[in-house]
Enzyme design. Structure first.
Site, PDB file in Angstrom:
ATOM      1  N   GLY A  37       0.291 -57.050 -11.444  1.00 23.92           N
ATOM      2  CA  GLY A  37      -0.603 -56.282 -10.575  1.00 23.92           C
ATOM      3  C   GLY A  37      -1.709 -55.656 -11.406  1.00 23.92           C
ATOM      4  O   GLY A  37      -1.437 -55.016 -12.430  1.00 23.92           O
ATOM      5  N   GLU A  39      -3.900 -53.114 -11.128  1.00 26.49           N
ATOM      6  CA  GLU A  39      -3.978 -51.675 -11.364  1.00 26.49           C
ATOM      7  C   GLU A  39      -2.792 -51.188 -12.203  1.00 26.49           C
ATOM      8  O   GLU A  39      -2.952 -50.299 -13.051  1.00 26.49           O
ATOM      9  CB  GLU A  39      -4.042 -50.922 -10.033  1.00 26.49           C
ATOM     10  CG  GLU A  39      -5.316 -51.201  -9.239  1.00 26.49           C
ATOM     11  CD  GLU A  39      -5.241 -52.519  -8.457  1.00 26.49           C
ATOM     12  OE1 GLU A  39      -6.290 -52.964  -7.969  1.00 26.49           O
ATOM     13  OE2 GLU A  39      -4.148 -53.112  -8.362  1.00 26.49           O
ATOM     14  N   ASN A  41      -1.346 -53.004 -14.453  1.00 23.30           N
ATOM     15  CA  ASN A  41      -1.667 -53.439 -15.809  1.00 23.30           C
ATOM     16  C   ASN A  41      -2.601 -52.460 -16.504  1.00 23.30           C
ATOM     17  O   ASN A  41      -2.445 -52.169 -17.704  1.00 23.30           O
ATOM     18  CB  ASN A  41      -2.326 -54.823 -15.776  1.00 23.30           C
ATOM     19  CG  ASN A  41      -1.354 -55.936 -15.466  1.00 23.30           C
ATOM     20  OD1 ASN A  41      -0.144 -55.795 -15.636  1.00 23.30           O
ATOM     21  ND2 ASN A  41      -1.879 -57.054 -15.005  1.00 23.30           N
ATOM     22  N   TYR A  93       4.754 -62.793  -6.973  1.00 22.54           N
ATOM     23  CA  TYR A  93       4.030 -64.000  -7.367  1.00 22.54           C
ATOM     24  C   TYR A  93       4.890 -64.813  -8.328  1.00 22.54           C
ATOM     25  O   TYR A  93       5.713 -64.276  -9.076  1.00 22.54           O
ATOM     26  CB  TYR A  93       2.638 -63.699  -7.944  1.00 22.54           C
ATOM     27  CG  TYR A  93       2.571 -63.202  -9.367  1.00 22.54           C
ATOM     28  CD1 TYR A  93       2.645 -64.074 -10.457  1.00 22.54           C
ATOM     29  CD2 TYR A  93       2.350 -61.846  -9.644  1.00 22.54           C
ATOM     30  CE1 TYR A  93       2.530 -63.628 -11.753  1.00 22.54           C
ATOM     31  CE2 TYR A  93       2.237 -61.386 -10.943  1.00 22.54           C
ATOM     32  CZ  TYR A  93       2.322 -62.285 -12.002  1.00 22.54           C
ATOM     33  OH  TYR A  93       2.206 -61.826 -13.294  1.00 22.54           O
ATOM     34  N   ASN A 171     -12.596 -57.589  -9.720  1.00 19.51           N
ATOM     35  CA  ASN A 171     -11.349 -58.350  -9.600  1.00 19.51           C
ATOM     36  C   ASN A 171     -11.381 -59.312  -8.403  1.00 19.51           C
ATOM     37  O   ASN A 171     -10.558 -59.229  -7.485  1.00 19.51           O
ATOM     38  CB  ASN A 171     -10.154 -57.399  -9.471  1.00 19.51           C
ATOM     39  CG  ASN A 171      -9.413 -57.228 -10.796  1.00 19.51           C
ATOM     40  OD1 ASN A 171      -9.327 -58.160 -11.590  1.00 19.51           O
ATOM     41  ND2 ASN A 171      -8.887 -56.048 -11.026  1.00 19.51           N
ATOM     42  N   ALA A 233     -19.680 -58.439 -24.185  1.00 19.95           N
ATOM     43  CA  ALA A 233     -19.644 -57.601 -22.987  1.00 19.95           C
ATOM     44  C   ALA A 233     -20.826 -56.642 -23.054  1.00 19.95           C
ATOM     45  O   ALA A 233     -21.257 -56.231 -24.134  1.00 19.95           O
ATOM     46  CB  ALA A 233     -18.338 -56.835 -22.910  1.00 19.95           C
ATOM     47  N   ALA A 257      -6.048 -60.227 -19.177  1.00 17.56           N
ATOM     48  CA  ALA A 257      -6.979 -59.790 -20.222  1.00 17.56           C
ATOM     49  C   ALA A 257      -8.070 -58.887 -19.660  1.00 17.56           C
ATOM     50  O   ALA A 257      -8.497 -57.927 -20.316  1.00 17.56           O
ATOM     51  CB  ALA A 257      -7.587 -61.002 -20.915  1.00 17.56           C
ATOM     52  N   ASP A 259      -7.816 -56.828 -17.125  1.00 13.84           N
ATOM     53  CA  ASP A 259      -7.212 -55.514 -16.891  1.00 13.84           C
ATOM     54  C   ASP A 259      -7.051 -54.763 -18.205  1.00 13.84           C
ATOM     55  O   ASP A 259      -7.264 -53.551 -18.274  1.00 13.84           O
ATOM     56  CB  ASP A 259      -5.850 -55.667 -16.221  1.00 13.84           C
ATOM     57  CG  ASP A 259      -5.925 -56.431 -14.916  1.00 13.84           C
ATOM     58  OD1 ASP A 259      -6.947 -56.330 -14.215  1.00 13.84           O
ATOM     59  OD2 ASP A 259      -4.949 -57.153 -14.610  1.00 13.84           O
ATOM     60  N   ASP A 295       1.370 -60.410 -18.782  1.00 18.25           N
ATOM     61  CA  ASP A 295       0.161 -59.762 -18.283  1.00 18.25           C
ATOM     62  C   ASP A 295      -0.276 -58.578 -19.124  1.00 18.25           C
ATOM     63  O   ASP A 295      -1.342 -58.005 -18.868  1.00 18.25           O
ATOM     64  CB  ASP A 295       0.406 -59.246 -16.852  1.00 18.25           C
ATOM     65  CG  ASP A 295       0.520 -60.362 -15.838  1.00 18.25           C
ATOM     66  OD1 ASP A 295       0.474 -61.546 -16.241  1.00 18.25           O
ATOM     67  OD2 ASP A 295       0.663 -60.059 -14.639  1.00 18.25           O
TER      68      ASP A 295
END
Length: 330
Positions: A37, A39, A41, A93, A171, A233, A257, A259, A295
């Site tokens: 998930g 958030e 993460n 999932y 997202n 970035a 990644a 997150d 994750d």
């Protein structure tokens, strides 16, 4: 309750079944249970960096929900604002792995996460957690789950107070927006203080991944952060533009990644770092997660992180990062 968290990440957490082999699902005999998930993460990443963080959401009154609360608590995340839903199950999932990469299969229709709504803000336990937060983190996933979850996101963006930041990560999950209107994402991103987008997903949603063009579409946030995979970035704030390249890393699995980057960047903001240092911390956290199968990857020791953040531009440009298997988080 003890010390109230500095950051609250709001959204959906899911149980995860990870296969022990790369094969079609019908041929996999053993799965490893984990959690996921976006958030959650981010909350795990913030907590790993020493930022008091909470995850706020809903889980079912089932074993998967109990596993999510247990694992997040073990990772140092405050779960006091989690509501146990007596009716709806925890979402799930399943990861499918092959030589070409990974594919995620989601089973979340009618889940506890989709039953999120604005009443969470006035919950007698969750309410004080929200009220005390210096940062509330949201994402486009929550906005897509249901009408009530979208209203929760809007309510958080409306309830502004001095000294508190709201961050919003695009997202983009196209499957979640089938039958829904994704144009609302521009409204939500523009209402946030910090907006985070991947250049590729922004191109899908807004028709461009170019930072200057995205800034014209999203003038509202005080800071706009555009992630661009292996390219630099970019952070655009009221004072100018800052770009920083990612670390070199052997990629094991890309899931999570983005997150992790968000967690690192937001931790930098909360620590009062400048844009370059915050972007670097985002890249460090992303590299840690890219280096593992799950994750969430644990960051390097604090002294190593500080050395990377303080490195000269030439040293940063040539820096590589690897993660020892004992620090791998599934």
């Amino acid at each position: 309750m003890g010390r109230l968290p500095t950051a609250v990440c709001v959204g959906e957490s899911l149980a995860a079944l990870l296969p022990d082999q790369a094969a079609p699902l019908e041929d996999v005999t053993t799965f490893h249970q984990s959690i996921g998930g976006a958030e959650a993460n981010v909350a795990r990443g913030l907590a790993a960096l020493g930022v008091p963080a909470a995850w706020a959401g809903r889980v079912g009154a089932d074993g998967f929900g109990r596993r999510i609360i247990r694992d997040l608590t073990a990772d140092g995340v405050d779960t006091s604002a989690v509501v146990i839903d007596p009716v709806h199950p925890t979402g799930l999932y399943v990861k499918e792995m092959s030589a070409e990469g990974s594919r995620l299969h989601y089973y979340r229709t009618g889940s506890a996460g989709a039953a999120l709504g604005p009443e969470l803000l006035d919950d007698p336990v969750a309410g004080p957690v929200f009220a005390a937060a210096e940062l509330i983190h949201l994402s486009g996933i929550t906005a897509a789950l249901s009408d009530s979850a979208l209203e929760l996101v809007r309510a958080i963006l409306r309830r502004r107070r001095p000294g508190r930041l709201v961050s919003f990560d695009l997202n983009w999950r196209p499957g979640l927006w089938l039958g829904r209107d994704p144009s609302v994402l521009q409204e939500l991103l523009n209402a946030a203080d910090i907006a985070l987008l991947g250049a590729d997903e922004a191109a899908e949603v807004f028709g461009t991944g170019v930072p200057e063009e995205l800034r014209a579409l999203l003038p509202g946030p005080s800071t706009l952060v555009i992630k661009d995979d292996a390219r630099p970035a970019t952070a655009m704030d009221r004072t100018g533009v800052t770009a920083e390249r990612p670390l070199t890393v052997d990629v094991v699995e890309p899931v999570g990644a983005g997150d992790a980057f968000a967690a690192g960047y937001l931790a930098g903001v909360l620590r009062g770092y400048d844009q370059r240092r915050s972007l670097r911390l985002g890249h460090v956290m992303a590299a840690a997660t890219l280096s593992v199968r799950g994750d969430h990857g644990a960051p390097p020791p604090a002294r190593d992180v500080d050395a990377l953040l303080d490195s000269a531009p030439r040293d940063w440009a040539t820096a590589t990062m690897s993660v020892h298997p004992v620090r791998e988080a599934l």
